[in-house]
Write a protein that holds these residues in place. Structure first.
Motif, short mmCIF file in Angstrom:
data_model
loop_
_atom_site.label_atom_id
_atom_site.label_comp_id
_atom_site.label_asym_id
_atom_site.label_seq_id
_atom_site.Cartn_x
_atom_site.Cartn_y
_atom_site.Cartn_z
N SER A 64 -37.91 22.49 -49.01
CA SER A 64 -36.73 22.95 -49.72
C SER A 64 -36.43 22.19 -51.01
CB SER A 64 -35.50 22.85 -48.81
OG SER A 64 -35.24 21.49 -48.53
N GLY A 65 -37.10 21.07 -51.22
CA GLY A 65 -36.86 20.27 -52.42
C GLY A 65 -36.24 18.91 -52.15
N LYS A 66 -35.78 18.65 -50.93
CA LYS A 66 -35.13 17.38 -50.60
C LYS A 66 -36.14 16.23 -50.51
CE LYS A 66 -32.01 14.52 -48.67
NZ LYS A 66 -32.52 13.23 -49.01
N ARG A 67 -37.16 16.39 -49.69
CA ARG A 67 -38.14 15.31 -49.51
C ARG A 67 -38.92 15.04 -50.79
NH1 ARG A 67 -41.11 17.37 -44.25
NH2 ARG A 67 -40.16 19.30 -44.97
N SER A 68 -39.26 16.10 -51.51
CA SER A 68 -39.97 15.89 -52.78
C SER A 68 -39.07 15.14 -53.76
CB SER A 68 -40.47 17.21 -53.36
OG SER A 68 -39.44 18.19 -53.39
N GLY A 69 -37.78 15.45 -53.76
CA GLY A 69 -36.84 14.72 -54.60
C GLY A 69 -36.77 13.25 -54.21
N ASP A 70 -36.77 12.99 -52.91
CA ASP A 70 -36.76 11.60 -52.44
C ASP A 70 -38.02 10.86 -52.88
OD1 ASP A 70 -34.33 12.10 -51.18
OD2 ASP A 70 -35.20 12.24 -49.16
N ALA A 71 -39.17 11.53 -52.78
CA ALA A 71 -40.44 10.92 -53.20
C ALA A 71 -40.41 10.60 -54.68
CB ALA A 71 -41.61 11.85 -52.87
N ILE A 72 -39.93 11.54 -55.48
CA ILE A 72 -39.87 11.33 -56.93
C ILE A 72 -38.92 10.19 -57.28
CG2 ILE A 72 -39.06 12.37 -59.09
CD1 ILE A 72 -40.23 15.05 -58.01
N ALA A 73 -37.76 10.17 -56.67
CA ALA A 73 -36.79 9.10 -56.94
C ALA A 73 -37.40 7.73 -56.63
CB ALA A 73 -35.51 9.32 -56.14
N TRP A 74 -38.11 7.64 -55.52
CA TRP A 74 -38.74 6.37 -55.14
C TRP A 74 -39.85 5.99 -56.12
CZ3 TRP A 74 -43.53 4.52 -53.75
CH2 TRP A 74 -43.54 3.23 -53.21
N LEU A 75 -40.69 6.95 -56.48
CA LEU A 75 -41.78 6.66 -57.42
C LEU A 75 -41.26 6.26 -58.79
CD1 LEU A 75 -44.13 9.55 -56.32
CD2 LEU A 75 -44.73 7.12 -56.23
N GLU A 76 -40.22 6.94 -59.25
CA GLU A 76 -39.64 6.60 -60.55
C GLU A 76 -39.01 5.20 -60.52
OE1 GLU A 76 -38.66 11.06 -62.32
OE2 GLU A 76 -37.04 9.93 -61.38
N ALA A 77 -38.28 4.90 -59.46
CA ALA A 77 -37.59 3.61 -59.37
C ALA A 77 -38.54 2.44 -59.16
CB ALA A 77 -36.57 3.65 -58.22
N ASN A 78 -39.60 2.65 -58.40
CA ASN A 78 -40.48 1.55 -58.02
C ASN A 78 -41.77 1.46 -58.81
OD1 ASN A 78 -39.15 0.25 -55.53
ND2 ASN A 78 -38.99 2.43 -55.14
N HIS A 79 -42.16 2.54 -59.46
CA HIS A 79 -43.46 2.54 -60.15
C HIS A 79 -43.39 3.10 -61.57
CE1 HIS A 79 -45.73 1.09 -56.70
NE2 HIS A 79 -44.89 1.81 -55.98
N GLY A 80 -42.21 3.39 -62.06
CA GLY A 80 -42.03 3.77 -63.44
C GLY A 80 -42.58 5.12 -63.86
N PHE A 81 -42.78 6.02 -62.92
CA PHE A 81 -43.27 7.36 -63.28
C PHE A 81 -42.25 8.09 -64.15
CE2 PHE A 81 -46.12 6.58 -59.76
CZ PHE A 81 -47.26 7.31 -60.06
N THR A 82 -42.75 8.85 -65.13
CA THR A 82 -41.87 9.65 -66.01
C THR A 82 -42.36 11.09 -66.11
OG1 THR A 82 -43.17 9.02 -67.95
CG2 THR A 82 -41.24 7.65 -67.42
N ASN A 83 -43.39 11.44 -65.36
CA ASN A 83 -44.03 12.74 -65.49
C ASN A 83 -43.94 13.58 -64.21
OD1 ASN A 83 -45.71 10.76 -64.25
ND2 ASN A 83 -47.48 12.09 -64.49
N LEU A 84 -42.97 13.28 -63.36
CA LEU A 84 -42.84 13.96 -62.07
C LEU A 84 -41.77 15.04 -62.14
CD1 LEU A 84 -42.90 10.81 -59.76
CD2 LEU A 84 -44.85 12.19 -60.49
N TYR A 85 -42.07 16.19 -61.54
CA TYR A 85 -41.15 17.33 -61.52
C TYR A 85 -40.98 17.80 -60.09
CZ TYR A 85 -41.78 17.62 -66.55
OH TYR A 85 -41.80 17.32 -67.89
N ASN A 86 -39.73 17.95 -59.67
CA ASN A 86 -39.42 18.44 -58.33
C ASN A 86 -39.42 19.97 -58.35
OD1 ASN A 86 -38.69 18.30 -55.63
ND2 ASN A 86 -36.51 18.19 -56.08
N LEU A 87 -40.11 20.58 -57.38
CA LEU A 87 -40.11 22.04 -57.29
C LEU A 87 -38.78 22.48 -56.68
CD1 LEU A 87 -41.59 24.70 -57.73
CD2 LEU A 87 -42.52 24.47 -55.41
N LYS A 88 -37.94 23.06 -57.50
CA LYS A 88 -36.59 23.48 -57.07
C LYS A 88 -36.69 24.54 -55.98
CE LYS A 88 -32.22 24.87 -59.05
NZ LYS A 88 -31.51 25.23 -60.27
N GLY A 89 -36.10 24.24 -54.83
CA GLY A 89 -36.11 25.19 -53.71
C GLY A 89 -37.35 25.13 -52.85
N GLY A 90 -38.34 24.37 -53.27
CA GLY A 90 -39.55 24.15 -52.48
C GLY A 90 -40.31 25.43 -52.11
N ILE A 91 -41.03 25.32 -51.02
CA ILE A 91 -41.88 26.43 -50.59
C ILE A 91 -41.04 27.62 -50.13
CG2 ILE A 91 -42.24 25.79 -48.18
CD1 ILE A 91 -45.29 26.36 -48.76
#
Length: 105
Positions: A64-91
């Motif tokens: 639905s977009g929740k877990r992917s959002g959590d993954a992105i937030a963690w990667l951005e905060a801990n590893h400096g990613f700037t190129n990640l996009y969350n799929l709105k609404g998921g599968i």
């Protein structure tokens, strides 16, 4: 957090754009419904940071977009990613708007 709609994702696929698609759901979920991409379950993201591209757009999805959002937030905060996009609404959104053959669960 940057988001991409399922219609925008379909356009990337249809246009042959060079991007990475990552599914952070569990293997049993991917067995039910999949839209492609590399399966890296959310709990294994910290051990698989090196599998996320830093040199191109990366679309991360889940049900639905929740877990992917959590993954992105963690990667951005801990590893400096700037190129990640969350799929709105998921599968679920993909099944509703793009391909009704994809099973909802």
């Amino acid at each position: 957090m940057k988001e991409i709609t399922v219609k925008e994702l379909k356009s990337l696929i249809d246009n042959g754009t060079d991007f990475q698609l990552i599914d952070v759901r569990e293997p049993h979920e991917a067995d039910i419904a999949a839209i492609g991409g590399e399966l890296i379950p959310l709990g294994t993201v910290p051990q698989n940071v090196d599998k996320f591209a830093k040199d191109k757009q990366v679309v991360v999805h889940c049900r639905s977009g929740k877990r992917s959002g959590d993954a992105i937030a963690w990667l951005e905060a801990n590893h400096g990613f700037t190129n990640l996009y969350n799929l709105k609404g998921g599968i679920l959104a993909w099944a509703d708007e793009i391909d009704q053959r994809v099973q909802k669960y």
